[in-house]
Motif scaffolding. Structure first.
Motif, PDB file in Angstrom:
ATOM      1  N   ARG A  68       0.815  -1.219   0.000  1.00  0.00           N
ATOM      2  CA  ARG A  68       0.000   0.000   0.000  1.00  0.00           C
ATOM      3  C   ARG A  68       0.845   1.264   0.000  1.00  0.00           C
ATOM      4  O   ARG A  68       0.323   2.367   0.058  1.00  0.00           O
ATOM      5  N   ASP A  69       2.170   1.085  -0.056  1.00  0.00           N
ATOM      6  CA  ASP A  69       3.064   2.235  -0.044  1.00  0.00           C
ATOM      7  C   ASP A  69       3.499   2.569  -1.477  1.00  0.00           C
ATOM      8  O   ASP A  69       2.852   2.160  -2.433  1.00  0.00           O
ATOM      9  N   TYR A  70       4.615   3.276  -1.603  1.00  0.00           N
ATOM     10  CA  TYR A  70       5.022   3.816  -2.898  1.00  0.00           C
ATOM     11  C   TYR A  70       6.273   3.163  -3.465  1.00  0.00           C
ATOM     12  O   TYR A  70       6.841   3.679  -4.425  1.00  0.00           O
ATOM     13  N   GLN A  71       6.719   2.041  -2.905  1.00  0.00           N
ATOM     14  CA  GLN A  71       7.946   1.438  -3.414  1.00  0.00           C
ATOM     15  C   GLN A  71       7.795   0.951  -4.855  1.00  0.00           C
ATOM     16  O   GLN A  71       8.771   0.934  -5.602  1.00  0.00           O
ATOM     17  N   HIS A  72       6.593   0.557  -5.225  1.00  0.00           N
ATOM     18  CA  HIS A  72       6.386  -0.010  -6.561  1.00  0.00           C
ATOM     19  C   HIS A  72       5.319   0.726  -7.347  1.00  0.00           C
ATOM     20  O   HIS A  72       4.872   0.250  -8.399  1.00  0.00           O
ATOM     21  N   ARG A  73       4.909   1.899  -6.891  1.00  0.00           N
ATOM     22  CA  ARG A  73       3.851   2.601  -7.601  1.00  0.00           C
ATOM     23  C   ARG A  73       3.956   4.113  -7.391  1.00  0.00           C
ATOM     24  O   ARG A  73       4.537   4.586  -6.414  1.00  0.00           O
ATOM     25  N   ALA A  74       3.404   4.835  -8.352  1.00  0.00           N
ATOM     26  CA  ALA A  74       3.381   6.293  -8.304  1.00  0.00           C
ATOM     27  C   ALA A  74       2.036   6.771  -8.818  1.00  0.00           C
ATOM     28  O   ALA A  74       1.426   6.146  -9.691  1.00  0.00           O
ATOM     29  N   ARG A  75       1.588   7.862  -8.283  1.00  0.00           N
ATOM     30  CA  ARG A  75       0.323   8.439  -8.732  1.00  0.00           C
ATOM     31  C   ARG A  75       0.637   9.568  -9.704  1.00  0.00           C
ATOM     32  O   ARG A  75       1.215  10.595  -9.328  1.00  0.00           O
ATOM     33  N   LEU A  76       0.280   9.376 -10.971  1.00  0.00           N
ATOM     34  CA  LEU A  76       0.527  10.383 -11.994  1.00  0.00           C
ATOM     35  C   LEU A  76      -0.677  11.313 -12.110  1.00  0.00           C
ATOM     36  O   LEU A  76      -1.813  10.856 -12.169  1.00  0.00           O
ATOM     37  N   ALA A  77      -0.408  12.608 -12.154  1.00  0.00           N
ATOM     38  CA  ALA A  77      -1.475  13.598 -12.329  1.00  0.00           C
ATOM     39  C   ALA A  77      -1.455  14.104 -13.764  1.00  0.00           C
ATOM     40  O   ALA A  77      -0.379  14.256 -14.363  1.00  0.00           O
ATOM     41  N   ARG A  78      -2.629  14.349 -14.305  1.00  0.00           N
ATOM     42  CA  ARG A  78      -2.700  14.899 -15.661  1.00  0.00           C
ATOM     43  C   ARG A  78      -2.085  16.281 -15.700  1.00  0.00           C
ATOM     44  O   ARG A  78      -2.240  17.079 -14.773  1.00  0.00           O
ATOM     45  N   LEU A  79      -1.405  16.588 -16.791  1.00  0.00           N
ATOM     46  CA  LEU A  79      -0.695  17.853 -16.919  1.00  0.00           C
ATOM     47  C   LEU A  79      -1.613  19.050 -16.733  1.00  0.00           C
ATOM     48  O   LEU A  79      -1.290  20.000 -16.010  1.00  0.00           O
ATOM     49  N   ASP A  80      -2.780  19.007 -17.350  1.00  0.00           N
ATOM     50  CA  ASP A  80      -3.693  20.148 -17.312  1.00  0.00           C
ATOM     51  C   ASP A  80      -4.778  20.003 -16.250  1.00  0.00           C
ATOM     52  O   ASP A  80      -5.627  20.881 -16.096  1.00  0.00           O
ATOM     53  N   ALA A  81      -4.767  18.893 -15.530  1.00  0.00           N
ATOM     54  CA  ALA A  81      -5.798  18.647 -14.510  1.00  0.00           C
ATOM     55  C   ALA A  81      -5.186  17.824 -13.390  1.00  0.00           C
ATOM     56  O   ALA A  81      -5.373  16.607 -13.324  1.00  0.00           O
ATOM     57  N   PRO A  82      -4.434  18.469 -12.474  1.00  0.00           N
ATOM     58  CA  PRO A  82      -3.710  17.720 -11.446  1.00  0.00           C
ATOM     59  C   PRO A  82      -4.580  16.901 -10.514  1.00  0.00           C
ATOM     60  O   PRO A  82      -4.079  16.024  -9.820  1.00  0.00           O
ATOM     61  N   HIS A  83      -5.888  17.167 -10.505  1.00  0.00           N
ATOM     62  CA  HIS A  83      -6.770  16.368  -9.648  1.00  0.00           C
ATOM     63  C   HIS A  83      -7.231  15.089 -10.343  1.00  0.00           C
ATOM     64  O   HIS A  83      -7.848  14.230  -9.716  1.00  0.00           O
ATOM     65  N   ALA A  84      -6.921  14.965 -11.643  1.00  0.00           N
ATOM     66  CA  ALA A  84      -7.209  13.727 -12.373  1.00  0.00           C
ATOM     67  C   ALA A  84      -5.961  12.864 -12.300  1.00  0.00           C
ATOM     68  O   ALA A  84      -4.915  13.211 -12.868  1.00  0.00           O
ATOM     69  N   ARG A  85      -6.037  11.754 -11.606  1.00  0.00           N
ATOM     70  CA  ARG A  85      -4.847  10.969 -11.293  1.00  0.00           C
ATOM     71  C   ARG A  85      -5.003   9.502 -11.661  1.00  0.00           C
ATOM     72  O   ARG A  85      -6.102   8.979 -11.663  1.00  0.00           O
ATOM     73  N   GLN A  86      -3.873   8.876 -11.939  1.00  0.00           N
ATOM     74  CA  GLN A  86      -3.863   7.465 -12.321  1.00  0.00           C
ATOM     75  C   GLN A  86      -2.647   6.792 -11.707  1.00  0.00           C
ATOM     76  O   GLN A  86      -1.541   7.353 -11.716  1.00  0.00           O
ATOM     77  N   GLY A  97       6.632 -13.792   0.808  1.00  0.00           N
ATOM     78  CA  GLY A  97       5.317 -13.373   1.256  1.00  0.00           C
ATOM     79  C   GLY A  97       5.349 -12.001   1.902  1.00  0.00           C
ATOM     80  O   GLY A  97       6.215 -11.176   1.602  1.00  0.00           O
ATOM     81  N   ARG A  98       4.431 -11.765   2.809  1.00  0.00           N
ATOM     82  CA  ARG A  98       4.302 -10.453   3.439  1.00  0.00           C
ATOM     83  C   ARG A  98       5.585  -9.958   4.110  1.00  0.00           C
ATOM     84  O   ARG A  98       5.880  -8.766   4.058  1.00  0.00           O
ATOM     85  N   PRO A  99       6.405 -10.820   4.745  1.00  0.00           N
ATOM     86  CA  PRO A  99       7.632 -10.332   5.392  1.00  0.00           C
ATOM     87  C   PRO A  99       8.772  -9.967   4.435  1.00  0.00           C
ATOM     88  O   PRO A  99       9.839  -9.547   4.873  1.00  0.00           O
ATOM     89  N   THR A 100       8.563 -10.119   3.128  1.00  0.00           N
ATOM     90  CA  THR A 100       9.629  -9.842   2.157  1.00  0.00           C
ATOM     91  C   THR A 100      10.168  -8.426   2.327  1.00  0.00           C
ATOM     92  O   THR A 100       9.410  -7.468   2.464  1.00  0.00           O
ATOM     93  N   LEU A 101      11.482  -8.304   2.304  1.00  0.00           N
ATOM     94  CA  LEU A 101      12.121  -6.998   2.385  1.00  0.00           C
ATOM     95  C   LEU A 101      12.030  -6.284   1.040  1.00  0.00           C
ATOM     96  O   LEU A 101      11.908  -6.919  -0.015  1.00  0.00           O
ATOM     97  N   ILE A 102      12.106  -4.966   1.097  1.00  0.00           N
ATOM     98  CA  ILE A 102      12.061  -4.176  -0.141  1.00  0.00           C
ATOM     99  C   ILE A 102      13.129  -4.656  -1.118  1.00  0.00           C
ATOM    100  O   ILE A 102      12.867  -4.790  -2.326  1.00  0.00           O
ATOM    101  N   SER A 103      14.316  -4.936  -0.615  1.00  0.00           N
ATOM    102  CA  SER A 103      15.418  -5.342  -1.487  1.00  0.00           C
ATOM    103  C   SER A 103      15.184  -6.678  -2.176  1.00  0.00           C
ATOM    104  O   SER A 103      15.849  -6.997  -3.172  1.00  0.00           O
ATOM    105  N   ASP A 104      14.230  -7.467  -1.679  1.00  0.00           N
ATOM    106  CA  ASP A 104      13.992  -8.793  -2.247  1.00  0.00           C
ATOM    107  C   ASP A 104      12.797  -8.856  -3.202  1.00  0.00           C
ATOM    108  O   ASP A 104      12.541  -9.906  -3.802  1.00  0.00           O
ATOM    109  N   GLY A 105      12.062  -7.768  -3.339  1.00  0.00           N
ATOM    110  CA  GLY A 105      10.929  -7.749  -4.252  1.00  0.00           C
ATOM    111  C   GLY A 105      11.391  -7.858  -5.703  1.00  0.00           C
ATOM    112  O   GLY A 105      12.372  -7.220  -6.095  1.00  0.00           O
ATOM    113  N   ARG A 106      10.712  -8.669  -6.490  1.00  0.00           N
ATOM    114  CA  ARG A 106      11.111  -8.896  -7.877  1.00  0.00           C
ATOM    115  C   ARG A 106       9.999  -8.499  -8.850  1.00  0.00           C
ATOM    116  O   ARG A 106       8.822  -8.783  -8.617  1.00  0.00           O
ATOM    117  N   LEU A 107      10.387  -7.857  -9.942  1.00  0.00           N
ATOM    118  CA  LEU A 107       9.432  -7.492 -10.979  1.00  0.00           C
ATOM    119  C   LEU A 107       8.838  -8.759 -11.593  1.00  0.00           C
ATOM    120  O   LEU A 107       9.569  -9.701 -11.922  1.00  0.00           O
TER     121      LEU A 107
END
Length: 279
Positions: A68-86, A97-107
């Motif tokens: 639920r954090d930002y290690q693998h995702r980013a919220r992009l805002a539209r250039l002309d409408a910053p409140h429109a986000r994806q 599993g859940r205890p996996t460290l950030i360094s061990d996450g694989r694409l």
């Protein structure tokens, strides 16, 4: 463009906190400030600002991966409408599993993720007057997909690329390469000391529960990092919500660098009339 060099013990390109009230005394000029933060994919402006204010970024890569954090995702805002986000996400496999460290996450699918990143960023910011600056920050990240399947490498590369776009010349070190004792605050204090820092930049969230004693023992000042009030500039209104790519595409690298310099802590005080929390 060349890809971000892999981090070992440290590299120098030309180069969250764990119950008493912190010592917020000012830091004398010339002292080395460090920020300790997880690698975030194209980090939010609030995160970029804290890293920009530091002389050294300790990449906190040996803590638990949080979906639920930002290690693998980013919220992009539209250039002309910053409140429109994806959301832009990198599907990540957690081998432990859940205890996996950030360094061990694989694409899960590096090449597919690379295409998605390239397409989504161009869709959102290809029409920007500053597209060349955005593209210059994007290219080393895309290159990195060809050399690693670790999500943390991509996230770290994206943050470093944004920092480079605004002229940051600090040092980047990974926490997994540094000695540190157990205990939330003790660990942060040890990491700061390990990189030779005598000033730890701390957001106001961490200020509420940071134990100052480990820092005091090591002679490390705790410097509060606070953002300008959102009303002071248009880009700060969404600083804690959307990727700094939007700010780069909206005002360009030179003005963004000026904004980041204004947000830097001066004598331990917030530069604005009022301050918003920097997590």
């Amino acid at each position: 463009m060349t890809s971000l060099p892999p981090t070992s013990d440290s590299y120098t390109p030309d180069s969250t906190a764990g119950s008493s009230s912190p010592d917020t005394s000012s830091t004398p000029p010339g002292n080395k400030r460090c920020a300790i933060h997880q690698p975030n994919l194209f980090p939010r402006l609030s995160t970029l600002a804290k890293l920009f204010a530091a002389d050294c970024w300790v990449v906190l890569d040996d803590v638990q991966f949080a979906r639920r954090d930002y290690q693998h995702r980013a919220r992009l805002a539209r250039l002309d409408a910053p409140h429109a986000r994806q959301w832009l996400s990198l599907p990540t496999h957690l081998p432990n599993g859940r205890p996996t460290l950030i360094s061990d996450g694989r694409l899960v699918e590096p090449l597919k993720s690379r295409r998605r990143v390239a397409e989504r960023v161009r869709q959102h910011y290809g029409s920007s007057a500053y597209w060349k600056a955005v593209q210059a920050a994007l290219e080393p990240v895309l290159d990195r997909f060809g050399t690693t399947d670790r999500t943390t490498d991509i996230a770290e590369s994206s943050a470093y690329a944004l920092l480079t776009s605004v002229g940051w010349h600090g040092e980047v070190v990974r926490s997994s390469d540094l000695p540190a004792r157990a205990g939330r605050s003790q660990r942060l204090a040890d990491l700061a000391a390990a990189v030779g820092s005598n000033a730890y930049l701390c957001g106001t969230g961490g200020m509420r529960y940071l134990d100052v004693e480990p820092f005091a023992v090591l002679g490390t000042a705790i410097v509060p990092f606070l953002l300008p009030d959102a009303s002071m500039s248009g880009i700060w209104g969404s600083a804690r919500e959307v990727s700094a790519l939007w700010a780069l595409a909206t005002i360009g690298p030179e003005r963004l660098a000026d904004e980041l310099r204004v947000s830097e802590p001066h004598d331990g005080r917030c530069p604005g009339l009022r301050c918003a929390e920097a997590m």
